[in-house]
Scaffold this motif. Sequence first.
Motif, PDB file in Angstrom:
ATOM      1  N   LEU A 171       0.842  -1.401  -0.145  1.00 33.48           N
ATOM      2  CA  LEU A 171      -0.108   0.144  -0.020  1.00 33.48           C
ATOM      3  C   LEU A 171       0.549   1.203   0.080  1.00 33.48           C
ATOM      4  CD1 LEU A 171      -2.928  -1.071   2.704  1.00 33.48           C
ATOM      5  CD2 LEU A 171      -2.947  -0.889   0.271  1.00 33.48           C
ATOM      6  N   LEU A 193      -5.444   6.189   1.457  1.00 35.73           N
ATOM      7  CA  LEU A 193      -4.563   4.988   1.407  1.00 35.73           C
ATOM      8  C   LEU A 193      -3.604   4.877   2.655  1.00 35.73           C
ATOM      9  CD1 LEU A 193      -3.382   4.656  -2.284  1.00 35.73           C
ATOM     10  CD2 LEU A 193      -4.716   2.842  -0.945  1.00 35.73           C
ATOM     11  N   LYS A 194      -3.171   5.933   3.311  1.00 39.12           N
ATOM     12  CA  LYS A 194      -2.380   6.015   4.383  1.00 39.12           C
ATOM     13  C   LYS A 194      -3.374   5.624   5.613  1.00 39.12           C
ATOM     14  CE  LYS A 194       0.642   9.250   6.898  1.00 39.12           C
ATOM     15  NZ  LYS A 194       1.254  10.551   6.905  1.00 39.12           N
ATOM     16  N   ASP A 250      -4.045   9.524  -1.671  1.00 33.95           N
ATOM     17  CA  ASP A 250      -2.814   9.212  -0.877  1.00 33.95           C
ATOM     18  C   ASP A 250      -3.261   9.430   0.569  1.00 33.95           C
ATOM     19  OD1 ASP A 250       0.377   9.523  -0.709  1.00 33.95           O
ATOM     20  OD2 ASP A 250      -0.452  10.695   0.911  1.00 33.95           O
ATOM     21  N   THR A 277      -4.184   2.139   5.559  1.00 35.28           N
ATOM     22  CA  THR A 277      -2.934   1.363   6.137  1.00 35.28           C
ATOM     23  C   THR A 277      -2.801   1.313   7.440  1.00 35.28           C
ATOM     24  OG1 THR A 277      -2.026   1.731   3.935  1.00 35.28           O
ATOM     25  CG2 THR A 277      -0.538   0.848   5.678  1.00 35.28           C
ATOM     26  N   ARG A 331       1.047   4.174  -2.787  1.00 32.97           N
ATOM     27  CA  ARG A 331       0.961   5.712  -2.742  1.00 32.97           C
ATOM     28  C   ARG A 331       2.017   6.412  -3.330  1.00 32.97           C
ATOM     29  NH1 ARG A 331       1.969   6.425   3.072  1.00 32.97           N
ATOM     30  NH2 ARG A 331       1.900   8.662   2.311  1.00 32.97           N
TER      31      ARG A 331
END
Length: 257
Positions: A180, A240-241, A237, A244, A184
Amino acid sequence: MGVLPFILIGILYLFASHARLAENPDDKLLPSFTQIVQTMEKSALTPSKRSGEILFIQDTLSSLSRLGLGVLISALLGLALGIPLGLIPLVRSGLSPFVAAFSMVPPIAILPILFIVFGMGEVAKVALIVIGVTPLIVRDLQQRVEEFSREQLIKAQTLGASTWTLVIRIILPQMLPRLLDSVRLTLGTAWIFLISAEAIAATEGLGYRIFLVRRYLAMDLILPYVVWITLLAFLADFLLKKFTCKLFPWYETKERA
């Protein structure tokens, strides 16, 4: 504090636009915010007389669908190739030089080949993203697997774990958050390939619209589209962060340590 640079850029643009328009009211290089809003309402947010669809939404959905499919395929290929390359010496010695060499090929240079092979449709655009992004993800995951703790692998093998068991039970769970992260880090590259493909051969999309109106010097439409692409990339971004951190909370702690 994080918002301050954006505010400063907005203020600088406002002053620069005002100065140019005061000197030449017909100047198109730095349109005022009022002109930008009016153009967006008229050209992008008003339903098209031909199709009845809102162009801005149609362009956004088309670009995101291509980007999402290309990045998804790249991530799956990166995971399927990166782990064996990093774990199995025989695979690494046979394929690693090819992957390294392939990653050096400029994807934009082979775009005409993709159009010849796949035609001018969606496949060529998605293929460009896959070809450009996959080698980056593969090499990143390969390096991470090579840096993997050998003590864990030796202990698992001592307990009777096969290579397949090592991959499924030990390596894969720890490589998923890194995957992941790799996605990113390659999103910006994926956007470049997408915009390039849409600029050359497309009938809708954010890149297509920007290059369509550039001949008219329509900065009042180009600038908001560029800002919108930036916001979409930043949002992807950010999500996704957060995803995660939510799914792999131990990974964030490990990275900080």
